[in-house]
Design an enzyme around this catalytic site. Structure first.
Site, PDB file in Angstrom:
ATOM      1  N   GLN A  71      21.666 -14.030 -26.067  1.00 24.87           N
ATOM      2  CA  GLN A  71      22.667 -14.197 -25.077  1.00 24.87           C
ATOM      3  C   GLN A  71      22.046 -13.810 -23.753  1.00 24.87           C
ATOM      4  OE1 GLN A  71      26.057 -11.354 -25.974  1.00 24.87           O
ATOM      5  NE2 GLN A  71      27.512 -12.514 -24.526  1.00 24.87           N
ATOM      6  N   HIS A 109      31.068 -17.001 -26.090  1.00 27.00           N
ATOM      7  CA  HIS A 109      31.011 -18.364 -26.134  1.00 27.00           C
ATOM      8  C   HIS A 109      30.396 -18.877 -27.397  1.00 27.00           C
ATOM      9  CE1 HIS A 109      27.216 -16.927 -24.177  1.00 27.00           C
ATOM     10  NE2 HIS A 109      26.773 -18.131 -24.527  1.00 27.00           N
TER      11      HIS A 109
HETATM   12  P1  AMP Z   1      23.567 -17.570 -24.446  1.00 28.69           P
HETATM   13  O1  AMP Z   1      22.097 -17.752 -23.907  1.00 28.69           O
HETATM   14  O2  AMP Z   1      23.914 -18.008 -25.705  1.00 28.69           O
HETATM   15  O3  AMP Z   1      24.271 -16.656 -23.455  1.00 28.69           O
HETATM   16  O4  AMP Z   1      24.186 -19.275 -23.792  1.00 28.69           O
HETATM   17  C1  AMP Z   1      24.318 -19.250 -22.221  1.00 28.69           C
HETATM   18  C2  AMP Z   1      24.454 -20.739 -21.976  1.00 28.69           C
HETATM   19  O5  AMP Z   1      25.109 -20.923 -20.978  1.00 28.69           O
HETATM   20  C3  AMP Z   1      23.015 -21.421 -22.150  1.00 28.69           C
HETATM   21  O6  AMP Z   1      22.764 -22.550 -22.922  1.00 28.69           O
HETATM   22  C4  AMP Z   1      23.000 -22.016 -20.465  1.00 28.69           C
HETATM   23  O7  AMP Z   1      22.255 -23.353 -20.557  1.00 28.69           O
HETATM   24  C5  AMP Z   1      24.462 -22.161 -20.329  1.00 28.69           C
HETATM   25  N1  AMP Z   1      24.692 -22.189 -19.009  1.00 28.69           N
HETATM   26  C6  AMP Z   1      24.556 -21.203 -17.920  1.00 28.69           C
HETATM   27  N2  AMP Z   1      25.171 -21.357 -16.759  1.00 28.69           N
HETATM   28  C7  AMP Z   1      25.847 -22.801 -16.824  1.00 28.69           C
HETATM   29  C8  AMP Z   1      26.547 -23.362 -16.178  1.00 28.69           C
HETATM   30  N3  AMP Z   1      26.713 -23.038 -14.819  1.00 28.69           N
HETATM   31  N4  AMP Z   1      27.177 -24.455 -16.642  1.00 28.69           N
HETATM   32  C9  AMP Z   1      27.140 -24.775 -18.036  1.00 28.69           C
HETATM   33  N5  AMP Z   1      26.208 -24.263 -18.929  1.00 28.69           N
HETATM   34  C10 AMP Z   1      25.643 -23.125 -18.322  1.00 28.69           C
END
Ligand code: AMP
Length: 111
Positions: free
Chosen positions: A91, A97
């Protein structure tokens, strides 16, 4: 103020939004891990599954129905819904999410 997903909810930073209602938002992951990679989030600030309380049951169930909807609208029958809980599980954004991944064969378990 808030984390990056709160900024997306508040339209302070752009995102490719694919679904929105009063409780939830779905947008494309900026660094997709599959041909289809959408994130579904509650508008309510909950850090992760571990931070949920019983009061959050409805909103989290709603988010899962939004996962179903965005996958169906993309024509997917086979897809993965996953939520990373804590840094050690991958995370990086501490706003709950659900990743919805599809469009390629998905192996289990992930690395
Ligand atoms: P996690 O690592 O499970 O917390 O997932 C976070 C996700 O958010 C990752 O897959 C990132 O690529 C995505 N992410 C981070 N910043 C953004 C953004 N500005 N718009 C869309 N996705 C994002």
């Amino acid at each position: 103020m808030g984390n990056i997903f709160q900024k997306i909810i508040d339209r302070e930073i752009p995102a490719t939004i694919v679904y929105e209602d009063d409780q939830a938002l779905a947008f494309k992951d900026i660094n997709p891990g599959a041909p289809f990679h959408v994130l579904v989030i509650p508008k309510q600030a909950i850090a992760n599954v571990g931070a949920m309380t019983a009061a959050d049951e409805q909103i989290v169930g709603h988010c899962l129905l939004v996962c179903q909807k965005v996958a169906a609208e993309a024509g997917l029958t086979d897809y993965r819904v996953v939520s990373n809980n804590g840094e050690g599980a991958g995370q990086s954004v501490f706003h709950l999410h659900f990743h919805v991944l599809g469009g390629r064969p998905l192996k289990w378990p992930p690395g």
